[in-house]
Design an enzyme around this catalytic site. Structure first.
Site, short mmCIF file in Angstrom:
data_model
loop_
_atom_site.label_atom_id
_atom_site.label_comp_id
_atom_site.label_asym_id
_atom_site.label_seq_id
_atom_site.Cartn_x
_atom_site.Cartn_y
_atom_site.Cartn_z
CB CYS A 1 109.41 57.75 124.46
SG CYS A 1 109.92 56.22 123.63
N1 COA Z 1 113.18 50.44 104.02
C1 COA Z 1 112.79 50.94 103.01
N2 COA Z 1 111.74 51.47 102.75
C2 COA Z 1 111.00 51.73 103.77
C3 COA Z 1 111.11 51.40 105.13
C4 COA Z 1 112.28 50.64 105.18
N3 COA Z 1 112.68 50.29 106.34
N4 COA Z 1 110.12 51.46 106.05
C5 COA Z 1 109.15 52.13 105.02
N5 COA Z 1 109.54 52.31 103.92
C6 COA Z 1 108.78 52.78 102.94
C7 COA Z 1 107.24 52.89 102.76
O1 COA Z 1 106.91 51.55 102.10
C8 COA Z 1 106.80 54.13 101.89
O2 COA Z 1 107.09 53.49 100.64
P1 COA Z 1 105.74 53.95 99.36
O3 COA Z 1 106.01 55.71 99.55
O4 COA Z 1 106.44 53.29 98.28
O5 COA Z 1 104.56 53.38 99.84
C9 COA Z 1 108.13 55.05 102.29
O6 COA Z 1 109.10 54.33 102.62
C10 COA Z 1 107.48 56.02 103.27
O7 COA Z 1 107.04 55.44 104.38
P2 COA Z 1 106.56 56.18 105.71
O8 COA Z 1 106.13 55.18 106.71
O9 COA Z 1 105.72 57.17 105.19
O10 COA Z 1 107.79 56.76 106.09
P3 COA Z 1 108.02 57.92 107.10
O11 COA Z 1 108.77 59.23 106.42
O12 COA Z 1 106.92 58.16 107.93
O13 COA Z 1 109.51 57.33 107.75
C11 COA Z 1 109.75 56.61 110.14
C12 COA Z 1 109.08 56.21 108.88
C13 COA Z 1 109.38 55.48 111.12
C14 COA Z 1 111.09 56.78 110.32
C15 COA Z 1 108.64 57.74 110.75
O14 COA Z 1 107.68 57.65 110.38
C16 COA Z 1 109.13 58.14 112.24
O15 COA Z 1 110.13 57.97 112.74
N6 COA Z 1 107.91 58.27 112.93
C17 COA Z 1 107.96 58.50 114.26
C18 COA Z 1 108.20 57.32 115.03
C19 COA Z 1 108.46 57.54 116.47
O16 COA Z 1 108.93 58.61 116.72
N7 COA Z 1 108.21 56.52 117.17
C20 COA Z 1 108.41 56.23 118.56
C21 COA Z 1 108.00 57.41 119.42
S1 COA Z 1 108.68 57.28 120.96
#
Ligand code: COA
Length: 373
Positions: A152
């Site tokens: 990215c």
């Molecule tokens: N729908 C519903 N629940 C979901 C889910 C979905 N699609 N994906 C994850 N969850 C749940 C998880 O299972 C977890 O549940 P739990 O608390 O019961 O275990 C909870 O949501 C939190 O998961 P987590 O992975 O910690 O979420 P998060 O707050 O980190 O958000 C992202 C996830 C992907 C949105 C976030 O981590 C992110 O954007 N990270 C950066 C990614 C990025 O920028 N990537 C590209 C860089 S160029």
């Protein structure tokens, strides 16, 4: 050494949109079928996705796809992008040309006045001939062309290179093109990543600030910086060696060969790394974050950008200070920060400073300090 500016910006957004509700309905329909199969095999069920979670966790409400056909079909969950013959303009080059022509028009020049084309994107349709060379031919540019990839941060890396080449006089006008067709490599059956990305193409013209350039309104580049630190937390293993490890090399299974990420670790680690990177970059230019009128940040996650800015400024940054385009577009990889720059720079006053900063896989970070002319 010459003074350098961004003289033209162009953005191509494909018309097809997919909302969180539509994406989640398709994902959950596939999960229901898959869980029937898994129950029979004695495997634990997969969890469904949730539109409310997606909006709250990422800020993404919808995304655009170059070709949405096939993505929402639970039996396919992959865009149906027809294969073209070798004699036709390739899909990625065509997408890039659409944004390039807009950037050239914005700069008030023709393709023949460009002497270097860099196609900078997180995915390239093929290794060679370089997509940049195909774009170069399609727009009638002179000189040379090459592809580059830094996830990215690709456009930021290209800006770093273009700035040096124009500043030193090695090239006169560089066209950076960022056609991101990330839907083609996204695993729409992966709950962690299926909602994150969207397709878009962006382009920038980088040239000298000189008598021949009507400078007013352009964005002078005062400096650029690149930083990388190896991490496996955003990764794709797809490549030319992928089939060689298989028992049957005539069939390439894509399972495990598409984008995967540990989103939460990326969130935490990149947030810390990026704010330190930006602070150090500004310090090298004798500036503090408070002196920056606008931040054009990578468009991956609204919460992540808010946290980075809060760490830097000690207070919340509003949409005027740090505009977001990800709500309507999703994470458009290397195109995202360029789109934010294109859509949110015209209101700046002469002399205003802005910071362009992209980050992502690698890990990688790239910044450019800009001043409105
Ligand atoms: N729908 C519903 N629940 C979901 C889910 C979905 N699609 N994906 C994850 N969850 C749940 C998880 O299972 C977890 O549940 P739990 O608390 O019961 O275990 C909870 O949501 C939190 O998961 P987590 O992975 O910690 O979420 P998060 O707050 O980190 O958000 C992202 C996830 C992907 C949105 C976030 O981590 C992110 O954007 N990270 C950066 C990614 C990025 O920028 N990537 C590209 C860089 S160029």
């Amino acid at each position: 050494m010459h003074r350098v500016c961004i003289s033209g910006l162009g953005v191509e957004i494909p018309p097809s949109t997919v909302t969180n509700d539509e994406l989640v309905a398709s994902f959950n329909s596939w999960v229901a079928t898959e869980n029937g199969r898994r129950a029979g095999a004695g495997l634990p069920p997969l969890a469904g996705s949730d539109a409310g979670f997606i909006a709250a966790a990422s800020g993404v409400e919808q995304r655009h796809f170059l070709i949405a056909d096939g993505i929402l079909d639970p039996d396919r969950m992959t865009p149906r992008i027809p294969v073209r013959g070798d004699e036709s303009l390739s899909v990625m080059a065509e997408f890039g040309v659409a944004s390039a022509l807009k950037a050239l028009a914005d700069a008030g020049i023709g393709g023949g006045e460009v002497d270097l084309v860099i196609c900078a994107a997180s995915h390239h349709q093929r290794p060679y001939p370089a997509i940049a060379v195909e774009i170069q031919q399609a727009i009638g540019a002179a000189g040379g062309a090459f592809d580059m990839n830094l996830g990215c941060s690709s456009a930021a890396a290209a800006l770093n290179v273009a700035y040096g080449l124009v500043r030193s006089g090695t090239h006169g006008r560089v066209l950076i093109v960022t056609p991101e067709i990330i839907s083609g490599h996204l695993d729409f059956r992966d709950r962690q990543t299926h909602f994150i990305f969207g397709d878009a193409s962006a382009a920038m013209v980088v040239e000298r600030v000189g008598a021949d350039v009507a400078a007013a309104g352009r964005l002078e580049i005062l400096g650029t910086q690149l930083g990388t630190r190896f991490s496996n937390n955003i990764r794709t293993n797809f490549g030319f060696l992928s089939r060689t490890g298989q028992d049957d090399p005539s069939v390439l299974a894509m399972e495990g060969n598409m984008i995967k990420q540990n989103g939460n670790r990326v969130f935490r680690e990149v947030t810390v790394a990026v704010h330190r990177f930006m602070e150090a970059f500004l310090e090298r230019h004798g500036l503090a974050p408070e002196g920056i009128r606008r931040f054009w940040l990578h468009q991956a996650n609204a919460r992540m950008n808010a946290m980075i800015l809060k760490l830097m400024l000690g207070a919340e940054a509003d949409a005027d200070r740090a505009p977001l385009v990800l709500g309507q577009l999703g994470n458009t990889a290397a195109a995202g920060a360029v789109i934010a720059l294109k859509e949110h720079n015209e209101d700046l006053a002469a002399g205003d400073l802005g910071l362009f900063c992209a980050f992502g896989a690698g890990y990688s970070m790239g910044a450019a300090l800009l001043r409105k002319l």
